[in-house]
Design a protein around this motif. Structure first.
Motif, PDB file in Angstrom:
ATOM      1  N   SER A  74       8.960   2.672  24.557  1.00 25.50           N
ATOM      2  CA  SER A  74       9.469   3.817  23.788  1.00 25.50           C
ATOM      3  C   SER A  74      10.719   4.450  24.380  1.00 25.50           C
ATOM      4  O   SER A  74      11.350   5.292  23.736  1.00 25.50           O
ATOM      5  CB  SER A  74       8.387   4.877  23.670  1.00 25.50           C
ATOM      6  OG  SER A  74       8.126   5.460  24.953  1.00 25.50           O
ATOM      7  N   GLY A  75      11.054   4.096  25.616  1.00 25.72           N
ATOM      8  CA  GLY A  75      12.227   4.697  26.248  1.00 25.72           C
ATOM      9  C   GLY A  75      11.940   5.984  26.990  1.00 25.72           C
ATOM     10  O   GLY A  75      12.875   6.650  27.457  1.00 25.72           O
ATOM     11  N   LEU A  76      10.676   6.365  27.109  1.00 29.59           N
ATOM     12  CA  LEU A  76      10.330   7.571  27.852  1.00 29.59           C
ATOM     13  C   LEU A  76      10.647   7.404  29.335  1.00 29.59           C
ATOM     14  O   LEU A  76      10.535   6.292  29.881  1.00 29.59           O
ATOM     15  CB  LEU A  76       8.836   7.867  27.699  1.00 29.59           C
ATOM     16  CG  LEU A  76       8.323   8.251  26.308  1.00 29.59           C
ATOM     17  CD1 LEU A  76       6.804   8.396  26.341  1.00 29.59           C
ATOM     18  CD2 LEU A  76       8.975   9.542  25.835  1.00 29.59           C
ATOM     19  N   ASP A  77      11.028   8.502  29.990  1.00 26.52           N
ATOM     20  CA  ASP A  77      11.170   8.430  31.443  1.00 26.52           C
ATOM     21  C   ASP A  77       9.780   8.333  32.065  1.00 26.52           C
ATOM     22  O   ASP A  77       8.763   8.636  31.410  1.00 26.52           O
ATOM     23  CB  ASP A  77      11.932   9.635  31.985  1.00 26.52           C
ATOM     24  CG  ASP A  77      11.158  10.930  31.815  1.00 26.52           C
ATOM     25  OD1 ASP A  77      10.287  11.225  32.660  1.00 26.52           O
ATOM     26  OD2 ASP A  77      11.416  11.657  30.829  1.00 26.52           O
ATOM     27  N   ILE A  78       9.711   7.949  33.333  1.00 27.76           N
ATOM     28  CA  ILE A  78       8.431   7.633  33.972  1.00 27.76           C
ATOM     29  C   ILE A  78       7.495   8.841  34.022  1.00 27.76           C
ATOM     30  O   ILE A  78       6.275   8.705  33.892  1.00 27.76           O
ATOM     31  CB  ILE A  78       8.659   7.053  35.394  1.00 27.76           C
ATOM     32  CG1 ILE A  78       7.351   6.515  35.973  1.00 27.76           C
ATOM     33  CG2 ILE A  78       9.285   8.087  36.315  1.00 27.76           C
ATOM     34  CD1 ILE A  78       6.770   5.344  35.242  1.00 27.76           C
ATOM     35  N   HIS A  79       8.052  10.056  34.179  1.00 24.87           N
ATOM     36  CA  HIS A  79       7.207  11.243  34.289  1.00 24.87           C
ATOM     37  C   HIS A  79       6.624  11.637  32.933  1.00 24.87           C
ATOM     38  O   HIS A  79       5.441  11.986  32.836  1.00 24.87           O
ATOM     39  CB  HIS A  79       8.015  12.394  34.887  1.00 24.87           C
ATOM     40  CG  HIS A  79       8.571  12.079  36.237  1.00 24.87           C
ATOM     41  ND1 HIS A  79       7.782  11.905  37.347  1.00 24.87           N
ATOM     42  CD2 HIS A  79       9.852  11.873  36.642  1.00 24.87           C
ATOM     43  CE1 HIS A  79       8.542  11.621  38.383  1.00 24.87           C
ATOM     44  NE2 HIS A  79       9.799  11.594  37.996  1.00 24.87           N
ATOM     45  N   THR A  80       7.427  11.561  31.900  1.00 24.50           N
ATOM     46  CA  THR A  80       6.928  11.852  30.551  1.00 24.50           C
ATOM     47  C   THR A  80       5.913  10.805  30.139  1.00 24.50           C
ATOM     48  O   THR A  80       4.891  11.117  29.495  1.00 24.50           O
ATOM     49  CB  THR A  80       8.088  11.899  29.550  1.00 24.50           C
ATOM     50  OG1 THR A  80       9.073  12.838  29.994  1.00 24.50           O
ATOM     51  CG2 THR A  80       7.596  12.296  28.168  1.00 24.50           C
ATOM     52  N   TYR A  81       6.187   9.552  30.490  1.00 25.97           N
ATOM     53  CA  TYR A  81       5.239   8.472  30.203  1.00 25.97           C
ATOM     54  C   TYR A  81       3.886   8.758  30.844  1.00 25.97           C
ATOM     55  O   TYR A  81       2.830   8.617  30.195  1.00 25.97           O
ATOM     56  CB  TYR A  81       5.792   7.142  30.712  1.00 25.97           C
ATOM     57  CG  TYR A  81       4.756   6.041  30.809  1.00 25.97           C
ATOM     58  CD1 TYR A  81       4.386   5.304  29.685  1.00 25.97           C
ATOM     59  CD2 TYR A  81       4.130   5.753  32.015  1.00 25.97           C
ATOM     60  CE1 TYR A  81       3.423   4.309  29.765  1.00 25.97           C
ATOM     61  CE2 TYR A  81       3.170   4.756  32.112  1.00 25.97           C
ATOM     62  CZ  TYR A  81       2.813   4.041  30.985  1.00 25.97           C
ATOM     63  OH  TYR A  81       1.863   3.064  31.076  1.00 25.97           O
ATOM     64  N   ALA A  82       3.900   9.173  32.109  1.00 25.69           N
ATOM     65  CA  ALA A  82       2.644   9.424  32.811  1.00 25.69           C
ATOM     66  C   ALA A  82       1.860  10.549  32.144  1.00 25.69           C
ATOM     67  O   ALA A  82       0.630  10.465  31.998  1.00 25.69           O
ATOM     68  CB  ALA A  82       2.922   9.765  34.272  1.00 25.69           C
TER      69      ALA A  82
END
Length: 381
Positions: A74-82
């Motif tokens: 989705s292109g989310l950064d790693i922190h938003t993904y978590a």
């Protein structure tokens, strides 16, 4: 109504509440949950098979079940993904309301609450779940305690064999220092399947500072305090032991303190059984020392910072943390079968020195079992 679910997030290296439920070293964070009689973990495929091999009756889920592949693309950064992954996992496990430990990650808690999950902190609940040690944990504590005793034996041997050299002491051609003791103690730990990030091997006036780790050359007529707390590698469980040793001649005062600490240890140990409050045992030892003229936490002035006499609690629980419930101090907790506790009376005077002796005990259904098998003698011979 109290929340029906339990939720833990972390790794099993730094999260004792999680290591208790999943007795395996897992360095990356994952979820553990209990709800409606189900025990569940959500964990990466890299670790899933390892958890399954434990045979502990938990449902195993992987992030892919909750849309991890879609989120990764989705292109989310790693922190938003978590954060989003955490919301999906907890929702997917059916958790709408849960109790969490005090060290539950704040960022994940905020993400879950923002999505309607009700969380409440109840550390006592999680502490109480770990009080009565599992067979796996108790076996690890016993191994760690053998490692601690081996460390004391190695140190005692080095101190006993030390000889006069160049105005100080040397053993096997090396100067006798706290650092040398620690090097040999650590080797003894490793030989017994244990390790330790820190240990106390202090001398002289350092021994008056309860947790001074110790440094420098040990003198010809010196006092050495060993407080060793290795962790068993297999179980991640700790042990704890303290012994005080005399190198050469030490003062009559140190000898008197050592005798009094041993008497206090015996006095306290006799009281250990289920239903006894650790605070009452601490009070018993405090009164014993106070009657002999020593300041204690119970006799000091309000607001006074005590640095001499008996200035610390009598003991603490030991397990997946070296200091855990139950407390045996001014604030105490009632002992239950399966508790593993220390008893460690000490006497100190700043700028002069200190004495402490410490044993490890298992609280049994009808009393206690002494887990420590190590000489108490102050003298090396």
């Amino acid at each position: 109504m109290a929340p029906t679910a339990i939720l833990i997030h972390g790794d099993t290296v730094r999260t004792p509440e999680l290591r208790h439920e999943v007795p395996l070293g897992i360095p990356d964070p994952f979820f553990y949950a209990e709800s409606d009689g189900r025990r569940m973990v959500a964990i990466s495929a890299m670790e899933a098979m390892r958890v399954e091999s434990l045979g502990i009756g938990v449902e195993i889920h992987t992030p892919e079940e909750f849309g991890a592949d879609e989120l990764r693309r989705s292109g989310l950064d790693i922190h938003t993904y978590a954060s989003e992954m955490a919301v999906r996992i907890v929702g997917g496990l059916g958790i709408e309301e849960a109790v969490v430990p005090v060290r539950f990650p704040l960022g994940i808690a905020e993400a879950l609450r923002a999505n309607g999950v009700e969380l409440s902190v109840d550390q006592k609940l999680f502490d109480d779940r770990r009080r009565s040690k599992s067979a796996h944990e108790l076996a690890g504590i016993r191994r760690a305690q053998k490692a601690a005793e081996a460390g004391v034996a190695v140190a005692r041997d080095l101190l006993r064999r030390a000889e006069n050299a160049n105005g100080g002491l040397a053993v096997d051609g090396e100067p006798l220092t706290c650092e040398l003791l620690k090097e040999h103690i650590q080797a003894a730990f490793l030989a017994h399947g244990a390790v330790s990030d820190e240990m106390i091997a202090s001398h002289g006036a350092q021994t008056a500072i309860g947790h001074d780790m110790g440094s420098g050359a040990i003198g010809r007529d010196d006092v050495v305090l060993l407080d060793l707390f290795p962790v068993d590698v297999e179980s991640a469980c700790f042990a704890d032991i303290t012994r005080t040793l005399a190198v050469g001649e030490v003062s009559t005062e140190i000898r008197d303190w050592h005798r009094l600490c041993r008497e206090a240890l015996e006095l306290a140990t006799a009281e250990i059984r289920p239903g006894v409050n650790g605070g009452d045992v601490h009070r018993l030892v405090s009164e014993y020392f106070a009657e002999r003229g020593f300041p204690t936490l119970l006799t000091k002035q309000e607001g006074e910072v005590l640095q001499d006499g008996f200035y610390h609690g009598l003991g603490h629980g030991v397990g997946l943390e070296v200091h855990e419930s139950p407390a045996l101090g001014v604030i105490g907790e009632e002992l239950v079968p399966g508790d593993v506790i220390t008893i460690e009376p000490g006497l100190y005077r700043q700028g002069f020195g200190g004495v402490r002796v410490e044993d490890l005990l298992l609280v049994t259904e009808d009393g206690h079992e002494l887990l420590t098998d190590c000489p108490y003698e102050l003298d090396l011979s």
